[in-house]
Design a protein around this motif. Structure first.
Motif, PDB file in Angstrom:
ATOM      1  N   PRO A  42     -10.028   3.110   3.848  1.00 17.63           N
ATOM      2  CA  PRO A  42     -10.490   3.331   5.467  1.00 17.63           C
ATOM      3  C   PRO A  42      -9.442   2.938   6.345  1.00 17.63           C
ATOM      4  N   GLY A  43      -9.305   3.556   7.337  1.00 18.75           N
ATOM      5  CA  GLY A  43      -8.322   3.527   8.418  1.00 18.75           C
ATOM      6  C   GLY A  43      -6.983   4.198   7.973  1.00 18.75           C
ATOM      7  N   ASN A  44      -6.625   4.565   6.901  1.00 19.38           N
ATOM      8  CA  ASN A  44      -5.441   5.202   6.734  1.00 19.38           C
ATOM      9  C   ASN A  44      -5.520   6.667   6.780  1.00 19.38           C
ATOM     10  N   GLY A  64      -9.945  13.610   8.020  1.00 24.46           N
ATOM     11  CA  GLY A  64      -8.842  12.889   8.455  1.00 24.46           C
ATOM     12  C   GLY A  64      -8.031  13.213   9.885  1.00 24.46           C
ATOM     13  N   GLN A  65      -6.917  13.120   9.628  1.00 24.61           N
ATOM     14  CA  GLN A  65      -6.184  13.683  10.873  1.00 24.61           C
ATOM     15  C   GLN A  65      -5.379  14.969  11.027  1.00 24.61           C
ATOM     16  N   TRP A  66      -5.712  15.719   9.705  1.00 22.24           N
ATOM     17  CA  TRP A  66      -5.194  16.896   9.360  1.00 22.24           C
ATOM     18  C   TRP A  66      -5.764  18.010   9.835  1.00 22.24           C
ATOM     19  N   GLN A  67      -5.093  19.215  10.144  1.00 22.16           N
ATOM     20  CA  GLN A  67      -5.655  20.357  10.557  1.00 22.16           C
ATOM     21  C   GLN A  67      -5.235  21.639   9.822  1.00 22.16           C
ATOM     22  N   GLN A  68      -5.963  22.678   9.531  1.00 26.28           N
ATOM     23  CA  GLN A  68      -5.189  23.747   8.943  1.00 26.28           C
ATOM     24  C   GLN A  68      -4.428  24.313  10.076  1.00 26.28           C
ATOM     25  N   ASP A  94       0.931  -1.291   0.030  1.00 29.23           N
ATOM     26  CA  ASP A  94       0.059   0.068  -0.043  1.00 29.23           C
ATOM     27  C   ASP A  94       0.933   1.260   0.051  1.00 29.23           C
ATOM     28  N   ALA A  95       1.411   1.632  -1.185  1.00 27.16           N
ATOM     29  CA  ALA A  95       2.438   2.583  -1.335  1.00 27.16           C
ATOM     30  C   ALA A  95       1.926   3.884  -0.893  1.00 27.16           C
ATOM     31  N   ALA A  96       0.742   4.232  -1.445  1.00 28.91           N
ATOM     32  CA  ALA A  96       0.190   5.669  -1.226  1.00 28.91           C
ATOM     33  C   ALA A  96      -0.180   5.661   0.112  1.00 28.91           C
ATOM     34  N   GLY A  97      -0.699   4.576   0.736  1.00 31.74           N
ATOM     35  CA  GLY A  97      -1.032   4.653   2.345  1.00 31.74           C
ATOM     36  C   GLY A  97       0.314   5.015   3.317  1.00 31.74           C
ATOM     37  N   PHE A  98       1.373   4.428   2.545  1.00 29.10           N
ATOM     38  CA  PHE A  98       2.675   4.433   3.397  1.00 29.10           C
ATOM     39  C   PHE A  98       3.178   5.816   3.300  1.00 29.10           C
ATOM     40  N   ILE A  99       3.181   6.394   2.049  1.00 30.63           N
ATOM     41  CA  ILE A  99       3.882   7.812   1.582  1.00 30.63           C
ATOM     42  C   ILE A  99       2.762   8.652   2.454  1.00 30.63           C
TER      43      ILE A  99
END
Length: 640
Positions: free
Chosen positions: A542-544, A630-634, A407-412
């Motif tokens: 999901p979950g990434n 997701g887990q990001w914030q501005q 899962d390269a995209a999820g890893f990156i």
């Protein structure tokens, strides 16, 4: 029957079917020569076997007796060289001098005397060439850096000579003087190193450096060990080279002078088996990063990594072994200084690490004891970033390219998020210059992680937009750093300037890398990038961790993405040109960038001509898509 075949194979019957020329003795005597090997019949009967051509290699020029004979003599020469090499290796293993084995007293043939004469005459001049050949590819060289085989008192082949032979690009000129520099100059250089470099790589306490300077400038200085002399002169050299802006300025001339003063102490400073060896190798590495004309940083950091592993610093002591906290933290700081430089140098050269993370079991040093300069300690954030970089670099660039990550995209995106989270936790009171350097390192890491790799995910349009934004911001800021001139405080040569942190020739390599990624992004997706059209981030499993938002625009030049692109290309070139005043190799990078960017630049200039001809409207800004999921914030990652 088997024994007979083996015997024939070991001692084959050598016979020349068609003689070409008689041996020298038969030719002189004008008698028939049957060309038998190893000596002809006439010479054998006369008791002159060793004077026959086959025994002493003396063919008549252009009249070799046969192709077979030539091959046999070639084998004989190789066997003699192999026997000599084996005897030399055995003598080194026994800590003996590097001399050829003594000839058999019963033999007085010409080869024994010739060999002894050649060794006596050529030993000194050949030794340096042998060392250079030996270390021409250090990746295949197995040297135990704790061995006593390289003791200066035991052999001319010291460990320091091996390191310097591998690392030296151009010989360092002999020092012009033997006197100490003026004390204010030395103090200013020590202060520069303590303020800008030691907080990042605290391989020795600042108190040690100040105490050493005080001892040297006393009316009756105490005797100074070679490792201390190396430390003093290399710190002055590094601090002076860090303040240089051209290859012709006084800072650079002083740096080369100081290195010349340090080199006579190399044998003892790099003596194997001691922590001072690692410290000395790290100082050589730091200087090499600032002076690639004289030294290559790849080799000394490789030796330092080998020394760390050989001395066991890549593993914390067992819990059963009682070690006081100060000693334990010293071990850990030493290891992570080597670790951080190895990761940085390997990544910038796109090479493999000296050792994998799987072999490492060392906790980070404690903040309280790691702070060798006034707080906060900048080394711990740097060490943590190097750990994150090491993780994704090994997975994306050092793994088997035939087997992509599952899962390269999820890893990156996870590693991107880890770096962003690291940036959010940086101490608020970091010195501005060091914070700026760390933020530039972060943007470089973002681009490196997202860029195309053999094991990574296919680069999407959104990934190219991320690269575009980070490169523009990076280039704007590194151009300002490269343009700054030191403002001295009146302390004379070597006084502390306004340009802080630790910028080296490797920053020129990073600029070239970022510019190359910028070119690739525009070549593959120019219409989308230049249009400024918002692009939705890719959907993750999901979950990434979700894909990061595009960073906030921080460039001060304004204009639409077309103007920003052309300005970025100009500043990449101008930055490399500025660095070229310090490091000649940066000019080669600038020329290479001119070549690879010519097509894209021409296309951008053509677009700008069309745009200016048909409209005089304002710039179209690149919007920041609403991706607050997701887990990001501005604000976006990397904004400091």
């Amino acid at each position: 029957m088997t024994l007979a075949r083996s015997s024939l194979a070991d001692t084959p019957l050598l016979k020349v079917s068609r003689p070409v020329s008689a041996c020298s003795r038969c030719r002189t005597a004008k008698v028939k020569c049957d060309n038998k090997l190893p000596a002809c019949t006439a010479c054998e009967r006369a008791g002159r076997e060793k004077e026959c051509t086959a025994a002493n290699d003396q063919f008549a020029r252009g009249k070799e007796r046969s192709y077979v004979a030539a091959l046999e003599l070639r084998i004989e020469k190789l066997e003699r060289r192999l026997a000599y090499a084996r005897s030399t290796k055995a003598s080194v293993a026994l800590h003996g001098p590097e001399e050829p084995p003594p000839p058999d007293p019963n033999r007085k043939d010409s080869m024994a005397f010739i060999r002894a004469a050649i060794h006596r005459k050529a030993a000194r001049t050949q030794e340096n060439a042998d060392i250079n050949t030996l270390v021409s590819d250090f990746g295949y060289l197995a040297v135990n850096t704790t061995t006593r085989d390289f003791e200066p008192s035991e052999s001319n082949m010291t460990f320091a000579r091996l390191v310097l032979a591998a690392s030296t690009n151009e010989p360092v000129p002999e020092p012009r003087t033997t006197a100490l520099p003026a004390e204010p100059t030395a103090r200013a250089l020590v202060q520069h190193y303590e303020t800008n470099i030691l907080p990042l790589y605290p391989v020795f306490p600042a108190a040690t450096l100040h105490a050493l300077a005080s001892d040297l400038y006393q009316d009756h200085p105490r005797p100074v060990r070679s490792s201390e002399s190396w430390l003093f002169w290399m710190v002055l050299a590094i601090a002076s080279a860090a303040q240089s802006r051209t290859r012709q300025d006084e800072h650079y001339a002083n740096a080369v002078e100081f290195v010349g003063r340090a080199l006579p102490h190399a044998d003892r400073a790099l003596k194997p088996g001691y922590v001072t060896q690692i410290q000395s190798l790290l100082l050589l590495t730091q200087y090499a990063m600032l002076d690639p004309a004289h030294f290559d940083s790849w080799h000394p950091i490789g030796f330092a990594c080998r020394a760390v592993v050989d001395q066991g610093l890549h593993q914390d002591p067992p819990h059963a072994q009682e070690v006081d906290l100060e000693t334990l933290d010293t071990r850990r700081r030493t290891f992570y200084c080597v670790y951080a430089l190895d990761r940085a140098i390997s990544m910038v050269h796109a090479r493999s690490f000296s050792f994998y993370d799987a072999a490492v079991s060392v906790s980070l040093p404690s903040p309280a004891m790691a702070a060798v300069a006034p707080p906060p300690d900048a080394s711990l954030p740097l060490f943590k970033l190097r750990q994150i970089q090491s993780d994704w670099y090994q997975a994306l660039y050092q793994g088997d390219p035939i087997q992509p990550l599952p899962d390269a995209a999820g890893f990156i995106w996870q590693k991107y998020f880890d770096m962003w989270e690291w940036s959010e936790r940086l101490p608020a009171d970091l010195p501005p210059a060091i914070r700026e350097m760390l933020d530039l390192e972060l943007r470089y890491s973002y681009v490196y992680c997202v860029a195309s790799s053999a094991r990574g995910a296919r680069l999407t349009s959104y990934g190219r937009l991320l690269i575009f934004e980070h490169v523009v911001s990076y280039v704007d800021r590194i151009y300002e750093v490269a343009s700054q001139q030191p403002v001295h405080d009146g302390g004379g040569v070597g006084s502390v300037g306004s340009v802080g942190a630790f910028y080296t020739y490797h920053d020129a390599l990073r600029v070239f890398f970022m510019g190359s990624q910028f070119i690739a992004a525009l070549r593959d997706d120019a219409d989308l990038i230049l249009s400024g059209t918002p692009v939705a981030p890719p959907v993750t499993a999901p979950g990434n961790v979700s894909a990061p938002p595009l960073p906030m625009r921080l460039d001060r030049g304004g204009g639409d993405n077309l103007d920003r692109s052309l300005r970025c290309l100009d500043r990449v070139k101008m930055t490399l040109e500025l660095y070229g005043q310090r490091w000649e190799d940066a000019l080669s990078l600038m020329e290479s960038f001119d070549v690879i960017s010519a097509e894209v630049r021409a296309a951008l200039e053509s677009r700008r001509g069309v745009r200016d001809a048909v409209a005089s409207g304002g710039a179209v800004g690149l919007g920041v898509p609403a991706t607050g999921t997701g887990q990001w914030q501005q604000p976006g990652p990397g904004d400091v």
